[in-house]
Enzyme design. Structure first.
Site, PDB file in Angstrom:
ATOM      1  N   GLY A   1       0.873  -1.164   0.000  1.00 37.59           N
ATOM      2  CA  GLY A   1       0.000   0.000   0.000  1.00 37.59           C
ATOM      3  C   GLY A   1       0.911   1.215   0.000  1.00 37.59           C
TER       4      GLY A   1
ATOM      5  CD  GLN B   1      -2.346  -7.409  -3.291  1.00 35.79           C
ATOM      6  OE1 GLN B   1      -3.085  -7.979  -4.114  1.00 35.79           O
ATOM      7  NE2 GLN B   1      -1.117  -7.061  -3.586  1.00 35.79           N
TER       8      GLN B   1
ATOM      9  CG  ASP C   1       0.215   1.797  -5.918  1.00 33.84           C
ATOM     10  OD1 ASP C   1      -0.935   1.375  -6.152  1.00 33.84           O
ATOM     11  OD2 ASP C   1       0.926   1.371  -4.994  1.00 33.84           O
TER      12      ASP C   1
ATOM     13  CG  ASN D   1      -4.740   1.531  -7.716  1.00 36.40           C
ATOM     14  OD1 ASN D   1      -4.024   1.605  -6.715  1.00 36.40           O
ATOM     15  ND2 ASN D   1      -5.933   0.963  -7.673  1.00 36.40           N
TER      16      ASN D   1
END
Lengths: 337, 337
Positions: A48, A195, A236, A246
């Site tokens: 993350g 995730q 990201d 991302n």
């Protein structure tokens, strides 16, 4: 309720929750050498973009504890060589670079080693607290975009585990649920490292929020059935024009949302915005090892010796994004360009 | 080269390759009771709409071997109750119903039990041979739609393992590769049961065709990079207007193909076309158990006791489909309506 703590500073040590073992095991690791941190970042024990930033900041404090010299300039030089290596442990998340640079600036201006160590810890703690506050502000701002009764789809994990605060996209979802706005969440499992099923399902369950888990490729069918009212993902790295890198699959969700006229929101702190780059074309996309796709936790699922294309991220062009939710407000076109 | 044989009739017995164990193990099962076949179909040891049809046809022969009575009418009645149950083992694939009905018609017209048994085997063998011939014709027809140097993306498994012939979409791909038309294949892993990574990768590797395996949600990024020239998938049921039920994720690929102006082809034998239904709205979509999503080949990947939405198929509306490739030619709008 209290949030999960993926990154902590306790008894003068960095403690990380090993997210690679969730949901089977809540195992915490003591990080006493920067090599352990680099390994943890690379193997996604901490992941993350914002959480990596916070961990890297504390990692600089850990690095300072490791250095033996009493010569200030030597100390600074050794520290910088370590923080550079921490900063290079993953290429896409800009928060990592940003956090490391903040710590490097502190080190550069230090007058003595004890003061430098103190200042590093203070700055790392600041970065962590700023993240917590930023998440809370973002949650309040973003929740206003959702309507009563909405079902929201999210991808990957963007909760407490991803930010070391309350989360970005998932922080907004938790806030919107707690105020009675949204009623249901759809979490994509997020291959290859799951995730969504490992971490987001875990956080949603802990928070008592009603949800369904789906495979990534079920999102289109649900949108077509009219069952999704909004999509929110994290980021990201965001270019000045709003193009957003991302987790792989985000772009597909954005295309699907456009096709079904569903709003597609990106939630990210301003530290994720890299205004130095004009567009997504300039974002380096990390390619990860093939075994992430050919196996799961050691169980082989493909023939041996095959070629795999395994990018960790994709880039969603800004024109697929309805708005970017930051701690400073809701940003729309032309974004920062 | 010789094709994989997922369904065989040998020494008066039905033999199935247990596809649930691939690629780790090539294990063949002897089916001597219809209950074993129903179990094999349900747990996807035999899968792919045409292969299920062939297996069900031989299954009726197996069923006839099990029945003890010497009374013809009792025999027919018992047989029909078994073939009905075989026909109901999975709801979406129309080939299953179609094959079972062909065998039921044979049984109905039989004058004595030994003749009935012979005729059943003859009809089952016919269905199998028709499938092999149909696949070969379809491969020749479909390969003409592809251009030299094309990279083709395919989903799930539609090869020899799926049809008991040479395959539908993958049969076309193999044909186009052997004639030097296409140069590269992208295979999606196809969650949750990974027919892409377990079966398609296995067939492509056995055939020496260059390919990359990707997670399902990587398809969008590859299309955006301009690396995919065509998408070909199979079908489990096609409505008269061309709406196509196929493996979950097919609809998403069709939306992505449209967005990137990439041709999207469906390849299926005419036995997959259900002209009794006008549109995809009428197609029943099988929902499968949650453990397929919450675990990965026996490894638990999610918290316990969560809700999962796990449809095995989705429906791609005909206007997303460039053409449907059948053994009788290339069909375009308005399809069969």
């Amino acid at each position: 309720m209290s949030e999960l703590q993926p990154v902590m500073w306790k008894n003068n040590k960095l403690i990380l929750l090993d997210q690679s073992r969730l949901p089977q095991e809540e195992k915490y690791m003591e990080i006493t050498r920067h090599e352990q941190l680099i390994d943890a970042i690379k193997r996604l024990a901490v992941r993350g973009a914002p959480a990596i930033g916070v961990a890297a900041a504390y990692g600089a404090v850990t690095a300072a504890q490791e250095i033996k010299t009493n010569n200030l300039e030597e100390f600074k030089s050794e520290l910088k060589s370590i923080t550079r290596r921490i900063g290079a442990s993953r290429p896409t998340a800009v928060n990592l670079t940003w956090a490391v640079e903040r710590l490097e600036n502190i080190a550069e201006n230090a007058a003595d080693i004890p003061g430098l160590k103190q200042d590093l810890l203070k700055e790392a703690t600041n970065i962590h607290h700023e993240q917590i506050e930023s998440d809370l502000r973002m949650a309040g701002i973003g929740a206003k975009l959702l309507k009563k009764g909405d079902t929201v789809l999210t991808h990957c994990n963007t909760g407490a585990l991803a930010t070391a605060g309350s989360g970005t996209a998932l922080g907004i979802i938790k806030q919107a649920y707690s105020t009675g706005m949204i009623t249901h969440v759809i979490a994509t499992e997020t291959r290859p490292l799951l995730q969504g099923s490992r971490l987001t399902a875990y956080e949603l369950k802990k928070n008592g929020i009603p949800f369904h888990l789906i495979t990534d490729s079920t999102a289109g069918a649900l949108m077509k059935q009219g069952k999704i009212n909004a999509v929110i993902t994290g980021a990201d790295r965001i270019a000045a024009n709003g193009d957003t890198a991302n987790k792989i699959g985000t772009y597909t969700l954005a295309v699907l949302a456009k096709e079904h006229r569903i709003p597609f929101y990106v939630a990210a702190p301003m530290s994720t915005v890299d205004i130095k780059i004009e567009s997504g074309v300039e974002i380096e996309i990390e390619e990860r090892p093939s075994y992430e796709v050919t196996s799961f936790q050691g169980v082989i699922s493909s023939p041996e010796g095959i070629n795999v294309y395994n990018p960790a991220f994709d880039v969603t062009p800004h024109d697929y994004i309805s708005a970017i939710i930051t701690e400073r407000g809701i940003i729309r076109e032309p974004y920062w360009s």
